[in-house]
Write a protein that holds these residues in place. Structure first.
Motif, short mmCIF file in Angstrom:
data_model
loop_
_atom_site.label_atom_id
_atom_site.label_comp_id
_atom_site.label_asym_id
_atom_site.label_seq_id
_atom_site.Cartn_x
_atom_site.Cartn_y
_atom_site.Cartn_z
N GLU A 17 45.20 35.47 51.24
CA GLU A 17 44.80 34.07 51.41
C GLU A 17 43.65 33.92 52.39
N LEU A 20 40.33 34.75 50.62
CA LEU A 20 39.97 33.66 49.72
C LEU A 20 39.47 32.44 50.49
N ILE A 34 34.77 32.53 41.98
CA ILE A 34 35.74 33.49 42.50
C ILE A 34 36.79 33.68 41.42
N LYS A 35 37.02 34.93 41.07
CA LYS A 35 38.05 35.26 40.08
C LYS A 35 39.03 36.23 40.72
N ILE A 36 40.32 35.99 40.46
CA ILE A 36 41.36 36.88 41.01
C ILE A 36 42.34 37.29 39.91
N PRO A 40 46.78 31.06 39.31
CA PRO A 40 45.78 30.08 39.73
C PRO A 40 46.25 29.21 40.90
N HIS A 42 47.78 30.22 43.55
CA HIS A 42 47.44 30.98 44.75
C HIS A 42 45.97 30.74 45.12
N LEU A 43 45.11 30.75 44.11
CA LEU A 43 43.68 30.52 44.33
C LEU A 43 43.44 29.09 44.80
N ARG A 44 44.02 28.11 44.12
CA ARG A 44 43.85 26.69 44.47
C ARG A 44 44.28 26.42 45.91
N LEU A 53 39.00 24.51 39.65
CA LEU A 53 39.65 25.58 38.90
C LEU A 53 39.11 25.61 37.48
N THR A 56 42.43 29.67 33.02
CA THR A 56 42.92 31.00 33.33
C THR A 56 42.60 31.94 32.16
#
Length: 181
Positions: A17, A20, A34-36, A40, A42-44, A53, A56
């Protein structure tokens, strides 16, 4: 990246985190993505609110094997074009317009497929499969034995039918480009 509004892309396989959040605050120019590999949510949760966003995707892999013929159905024609390390499989309609295409490059023994598209007027004719077979044949010629791609919802059905396996979801966020006046 060769795509509109994709100026810079960070792809992270196991981000924390803190990483990011830092990227979200300091690498936030318009057109940055940014792509993980992961969820999604977790990214948001890690990014500032101005990040958007995207849909996915799915990280998919395959073992390249000798494909059947990569000849498109009549009246289409096919060709491969090379620009630096990138090879593009192109299917042309009778008027010489691009009906379908896909890009390929290598990283060691990996054959990376990207931007596979079929024009709307030419869908449901097997052209995406022809593009994928042409890229697989090229991969084998250059010594790539494992294929990697990130698929959309629509694309992953085609790739699964061709033997590709989903490995993980790919969450993506981006900084929007400013609106034109």
């Amino acid at each position: 990246m060769g795509l509109h509004a994709h100026r810079l892309r960070y792809v992270l396989h196991d981000p924390d985190e803190q990483t990011l959040a830092w990227l979200g605050r300091h690498q936030n120019a318009p057109g940055t993505w940014i792509k993980i590999a992961g969820n999604p949510n977790h990214l948001r949760a890690a990014l500032p609110a101005e990040w958007r966003l995207a849909d996915t995707g799915y990280l998919m892999t395959t073992t390249y094997r000798a494909a059947s013929d990569a000849t498109p159905p009549s009246p289409y024609t096919a060709r491969l074009e090379t620009s630096g390390d990138v090879v593009t499989a192109i299917i042309l309609d009778p008027e010489g317009q691009v009906a379908a295409s896909g890009r390929f490059t290598t990283a060691d023994a990996l054959g990376i497929v990207d931007q596979v598209e079929t024009a709307p007027a030419h869908r449901r004719r097997g052209l995406g499969s022809v593009v994928m077979r042409a890229l697989a044949l090229h991969a084998l010629r250059v010594g790539a034995d494992t294929g990697v791609l990130v698929a959309t919802d629509e694309g992953h059905r085609l790739y699964r039918a061709l033997g590709w396996k989903v490995r993980t979801p790919i969450a993506a966020a981006y900084m929007p480009e400013p609106r034109s006046a």
